[in-house]
Design an enzyme around this catalytic site. Structure first.
Site, PDB file in Angstrom:
ATOM      1  CG  HIS A 175      -1.933  -1.048   1.268  1.00 33.75           C
ATOM      2  ND1 HIS A 175      -2.839  -1.264   0.250  1.00 33.75           N
ATOM      3  CD2 HIS A 175      -2.172  -2.028   2.200  1.00 33.75           C
ATOM      4  CE1 HIS A 175      -3.594  -2.314   0.551  1.00 33.75           C
ATOM      5  NE2 HIS A 175      -3.207  -2.794   1.723  1.00 33.75           N
TER       6      HIS A 175
ATOM      7  CG  HIS B  15      -6.461  -5.048   2.104  1.00 30.10           C
ATOM      8  ND1 HIS B  15      -5.890  -5.898   3.026  1.00 30.10           N
ATOM      9  CD2 HIS B  15      -7.566  -4.528   2.695  1.00 30.10           C
ATOM     10  CE1 HIS B  15      -6.621  -5.905   4.129  1.00 30.10           C
ATOM     11  NE2 HIS B  15      -7.644  -5.080   3.962  1.00 30.10           N
TER      12      HIS B  15
HETATM   13  N1  Q9C Z   1     -12.495  -1.888   7.597  1.00 29.23           N
HETATM   14  C1  Q9C Z   1      -2.412  -4.940   4.557  1.00 29.23           C
HETATM   15  O1  Q9C Z   1      -3.094  -5.934   4.532  1.00 29.23           O
HETATM   16  N2  Q9C Z   1      -7.903  -1.015   7.250  1.00 29.23           N
HETATM   17  N3  Q9C Z   1      -2.942  -3.781   4.920  1.00 29.23           N
HETATM   18  C2  Q9C Z   1      -9.037  -1.164   6.458  1.00 29.23           C
HETATM   19  C3  Q9C Z   1     -11.443  -1.666   6.645  1.00 29.23           C
HETATM   20  C4  Q9C Z   1      -6.627  -1.002   6.611  1.00 29.23           C
HETATM   21  C5  Q9C Z   1      -4.331  -3.672   5.260  1.00 29.23           C
HETATM   22  C6  Q9C Z   1     -10.290  -0.948   7.264  1.00 29.23           C
HETATM   23  C7  Q9C Z   1      -6.147  -2.353   6.188  1.00 29.23           C
HETATM   24  C8  Q9C Z   1      -4.718  -2.326   5.702  1.00 29.23           C
HETATM   25  C9  Q9C Z   1      -0.970  -4.997   4.238  1.00 29.23           C
HETATM   26 ZN    ZN Z   2      -4.109  -6.932   3.027  1.00 26.71          ZN
END
Ligand code: Q9C
Ligand code: ZN
Length: 670
Positions: free
Chosen positions: A137, A176
Site C-alpha cells: 500500500h 486488499h
Molecule cells: N475496515 C495490509 O493488509 N484497514 N494492509 C481497512 C477496513 C486497513 C491492510 C479498514 C487495512 C490495511 C498490508
Molecule cells: Zn491486506
C-alpha cells in the site's frame, strides 16, 4: 540437482508495534511473524530451507521508489516520543509508527532484496521472505495500510536494475488492492501487475475507483495492470483457482516473465477478519504451485497482510512446503465458482481483450461486460453480518489441517525402466526391480486384448508396473514413471488395475495415437481425455473427450492455453484420486509441452500420477521423472505464442458442451 528454497526471517522485525488505541491498526501485530515462524518450525520446514540473513536496505534502494522527503519523515520517527509518533502516523491513512519502525522497514525491504539476490544469482530456486512491515500500500511519498516501504515494488526495480530484467510479474493475492504497486508501475509495460481484492463495488477499503477491473494501466503500460475486484465476501477455493486459470495464468504465460514476485497477503484466507473470504490454507499451495511453471521457477514470495494468526501461519506453511516441492494437498470443497466471482472474471477478461492475444483469439466470447458497475452503494448486507469469530476459525482450521496433511510416502518417485537401462533415471528416483508374479499379470490383463503380451520385455514392464501401482495405492510412493514398449497397452492395464484396486476416480490423459480405443461412455470412474493432432475435437460423453491440438511448427508453444483453459478446469472439477498420463506415437505436441502438463497436473490427486512413456524416448522419461520428483521446477517451458483461432474455436465448443457438468470450465457469468 534441484536448487533449494530460501527463507528470510529475523525476529528483530517483531520489535515494533502499535502503542496507542486505534482499532483500525490493532490487527497488525508482531505475533503475525513469530507465530508463522513457529509454525514453520513445528512442521520442520525451517530446517529444509536455506536461511538467508536480513540486511538493512540502503537509502539508494529505498529511493528507487520513495521520495527523499518521505524517507526523511520515516527516518525521523526513530527519535520521536509517543505523542510525535501519533501525530506523524495521523498524516497517513491506516498507518502507525513506532521508534523501531524505520529499522524494521529497512530490514523488511533488505530481507526482500536478499531473497531476490539469492534467486536471481541462482543460489536458490525460490523462497519466501517473512517480513513486516508489509509494503504493497505504501506510495512514493506516503505510508498507507500498515505499509512503510513498498518491498515488492522496490524488489522489482532492483531486479530490473541489477540483473537487467525485461519482464517481471507481480502477483498480489493479498485481499486488499496493492494500490501502491499499481501507482508505481501503471505506465510501465515491463512489470505486469495482477491483484485481486475485496471490493464490493467500492465500499471496501481503500475504496478506490482505480481498483476496478477497467483500470488496465496507462500509456505504454496499458494492458499491464490487471485488477480483479471481488464484489462479495465468502470468495473461496474454486473462485481463486478459476481466477488463476482464466485470468492470471493465460496472460502470465503470454507475458513470459523472467521473475515472479508475490505480494503474499493471507488476509485472503479463511477466518481473516479483514478479508472475510473462504480460501483454505491448502489453496495457497495450489496458487504457489501454479506459479512455479513461470520464469523457470524463479519465484520470490513476500509477506504482506494476514491477520488471523492460525489461518495466516498455516497458509504460510503451505506456501513454503510447496516451494520446497512437496506434494500439493487436495483442494476441499465443491469446485463451482460463484456467480459473483464469474462476473468479475468475465469483466476483467473483457477489459483486457484488446491487449492480450490469448484473450482476443477467443471469438465466441461474449464481448459485453456484466453490468455490475454503479449498482454499488446500497449493497450493505455484509456489513451487518456478525463479526468474524476468531476462536471458531482456530478450531476449524486446526482440525482441517490434521485431515489434509498425509505423511510423505517413503518414495517420492518410482520408475520402471527397460532391463539394464536404469542409468537414465535421475538420482533419487527409486527404480523398481520387482515384477508382479505371472498370475497377477495375467489377471490384470484379462479382458484387454494382449496379442503383443507374448513379448517378454512387455510382460516384464507390465509386471513391474503392477508392483508400482500397488505401491501408489498403498501410498508407498507418491508418483511413478514407466518406460513401456507399448504405452497404450500399459495404460489400459494400469487403468483397469487401479480401478480394480478400488480407486474411485481416475483422470486418464493420453497424448498422441492410441492403439485401441476403449469405450469409456458412462464410466464415471474414469475421465478420459485424448489429445491428438489429426482427429477433430469431440465430446463422446462427459467422461470421454477428444481434443484436437496442433501448434504451427516453430520454436514456441501455445500448449499452455489448452492446459489452462481445458485440462486443468476439467481436472479440478472432476477431483481425481489418481492420474494416468500416457504418451503415444505420432504426437502433435512437443516434449516440453508434456513436461508442462505433468508439472501442472501435480496440483491434482495429491500428486498421485503414473506417467507412461515409450521406452524409445529416454530423454522424455528423464524430464518427466525429475518433474515428478519435484526437482525440475527450474524448467522453462517458453517461449510461448498464442494458439490459432481454429484451435481456440474448437476448444470453445468443447468448453461450451461441458461447462454445465464440469463447472471450472466456465469463465463468464451470463
Ligand atoms: N475496515 C495490509 O493488509 N484497514 N494492509 C481497512 C477496513 C486497513 C491492510 C479498514 C487495512 C490495511 C498490508
Ligand atoms: Zn491486506
Amino acid at each position: 540437482m534441484a536448487l533449494g528454497t530460501a527463507l528470510v526471517y529475523d525476529e528483530e522485525m517483531t520489535t515494533y508495534k502499535l502503542l496507542w488505541d486505534d482499532p483500525e491498526c490493532a490487527i497488525e501485530v508482531p505475533e503475525r511473524l513469530s507465530k508463522s515462524y513457529e509454525r514453520l518450525q513445528h512442521y520442520h520446514l525451517v530446517e529444509r530451507c536455506v536461511r538467508l540473513p536480513v540486511r538493512e536496505a540502503s537509502e539508494e534502494e529505498i529511493t528507487l521508489v520513495h521520495s527523499p522527503d518521505y524517507l526523511d519523515v520515516v527516518k525521523s520517527t526513530q527519535t520521536m516520543n509517543e505523542e510525535e509518533l501519533r501525530t506523524t502516523s495521523k498524516k497517513y491513512v491506516a498507518a502507525y509508527f513506532h521508534q523501531n519502525s524505520y529499522r524494521c522497514a529497512k530490514l523488511s525491504l533488505g530481507g526482500t532484496l536478499q531473497l531476490v539476490d539469492a534467486v536471481l544469482s541462482g543460489e536458490v530456486q525460490n523462497g519466501m521472505a517473512l517480513v513486516r512491515p508489509p509494503g504493497h500500500h505504501s506510495q512514493r511519498d506516503q505510508s498507507n495500510g500498515f505499509c512503510v516501504f513498498n518491498n515488492v515494488a522496490i524488489a522489482a526495480k532492483y531486479a530490473q536494475k541489477k540483473y537487467n530484467l525485461q519482464r517481471i510479474l507481480i502477483v498480489d493475492w493479498d485481499v486488499h488492492h496493492g494500490q501502491g504497486i499499481q501507482y508505481i508501475f501503471e505506465d510501465d509495460p515491463s512489470v505486469l501487475y495482477f491483484s485481486w481484492h475485496r471490493y464490493e463495488h467500492k465500499i471496501f477499503w481503500p475504496n478506490l475507483t482505480e481498483s476496478d477491473y477497467d483500470c488496465v494501466g496507462k500509456g505504454q503500460g496499458t494492458g499491464f495492470n490487471i485488477n480483479l475486484p471481488w464484489n462479495k465476501i465468502g470468495i473461496g477455493n474454486a473462485d481463486y483457482i478459476a481466477a488463476f486459470l482464466h485470468v492470471l495464468l493465460p496472460l502470465a504465460f503470454e507475458f513470459d516473465p523472467e521473475l515472479v514476485l508475490v505480494s503474499s497477503g493471507y488476509d485472503s484466507g479463511i477466518g481473516d477478519p479483514e478479508g472475510r473470504m473462504n480460501a483454505t490454507p491448502e489453496c495457497f499451495s495450489h496458487l504457489t504451485h501454479l506459479l512455479t511453471n513461470l520464469a523457470g521457477g524463479k519465484l520470490c514470495v513476500v509477506l504482506e497482510g494476514g491477520y488471523h494468526l492460525t489461518s495466516l501461519s498455516e497458509s504460510v506453511c503451505m506456501t513454503v512446503r510447496t516451494l520446497l516441492g512437496d506434494a500439493v494437498p487436495r483442494l476441499s470443497g465443491d469446485m463451482t465458482p460463484c456467480h459473483s466471482a464469474l462476473e468479475s472474471i468475465q469483466n476483467v477478461r473483457t477489459a483486457h481483450t484488446p491487449y492480450w492475444q490469448c484473450l482476443s483469439v477467443d471469438e465466441t466470447k461474449l464481448v459485453q461486460q456484466c453490468s455490475t458497475k454503479g449498482s454499488s452503494t446500497l449493497e450493505l448486507p455484509y456489513e451487518q453480518q456478525e463479526s468474524a469469530d476468531t476462536a471458531r476459525f482456530d478450531r476449524l482450521i486446526e482440525s482441517h489441517m490434521k485431515n489434509i496433511l498425509s505423511p510423505a510416502p517413503p518414495f517420492r518417485t518410482s520408475a520402471v525402466t527397460p532391463d539394464g537401462n536404469t542409468f537414465i533415471i535421475p538420482a533419487g528416483v527409486h527404480v523398481e526391480d520387482q515384477a508382479a508374479p505371472r498370475e497377477q499379470i495375467d489377471a490384470a490383463c484379462s479382458g484387454i486384448s494382449m496379442s503383443h503380451l507374448k513379448e517378454g520385455h512387455l510382460v516384464h514392464s507390465v509386471g513391474k508396473m503392477l508392483t508400482v501401482i500397488n505401491k501408489l495405492v498403498k501410498k508407498q510412493t507418491k508418483n511413478a514413471v514407466v518406460l513401456s514398449p507399448s504405452t497404450s497397452l500399459s495404460a489400459a492395464v494400469a487403468l483397469q488395475t487401479s480401478l480394480n484396486l478400488g480407486i474411485e476416480r481416475v483422470l486418464y490423459v493420453h497424448v498422441g495415437d492410441l492403439d485401441s480405443e476403449r469405450d469409456f461412455e458412462n464410466d464415471q470412474k474414469t475421465l478420459f481425455v485424448k489429445i491428438c493432432g489429426d482427429q477433430p475435437s469431440k465430446v463422446f460423453s462427459k467422461y470421454h473427450v477428444s481434443l484436437k491440438w496442433k501448434d504451427t511448427p516453430d520454436e514456441s508453444s501455445s500448449f499452455f492455453y489448452l492446459v489452462l483453459q481445458i485440462l486443468l478446469p476439467l481436472a479440478y472439477s472432476y477431483q481425481p484420486d489418481f492420474i494416468l498420463l500416457s504418451a503415444g506415437s505420432n504426437r502433435s505436441v512437443g516434449n516440453r509441452d508434456i513436461l508442462l502438463l505433468s508439472n501442472m497436473l501435480q496440483v491434482l490427486a495429491e500428486g498421485c500420477i503414473l506417467a507412461i512413456i515409450p521406452d524409445t524416448e529416454p530423454e522424455l522419461a528423464v524430464g518427466i521423472s525429475s518433474s515428478l520428483a519435484g526437482c525440475s521446477t527450474a524448467m522453462h517451458y517458453g517461449p510461448y505464442k498464442c494458439p490459432t483461432k481454429e484451435c481456440v474455436n474448437a476448444l470453445k465448443e468443447i468448453q461450451r458442451a461441458l461447462q454445465e457438468d464440469w463447472r471450472m470450465l466456465r469463465n463468464y457469468a451470463a
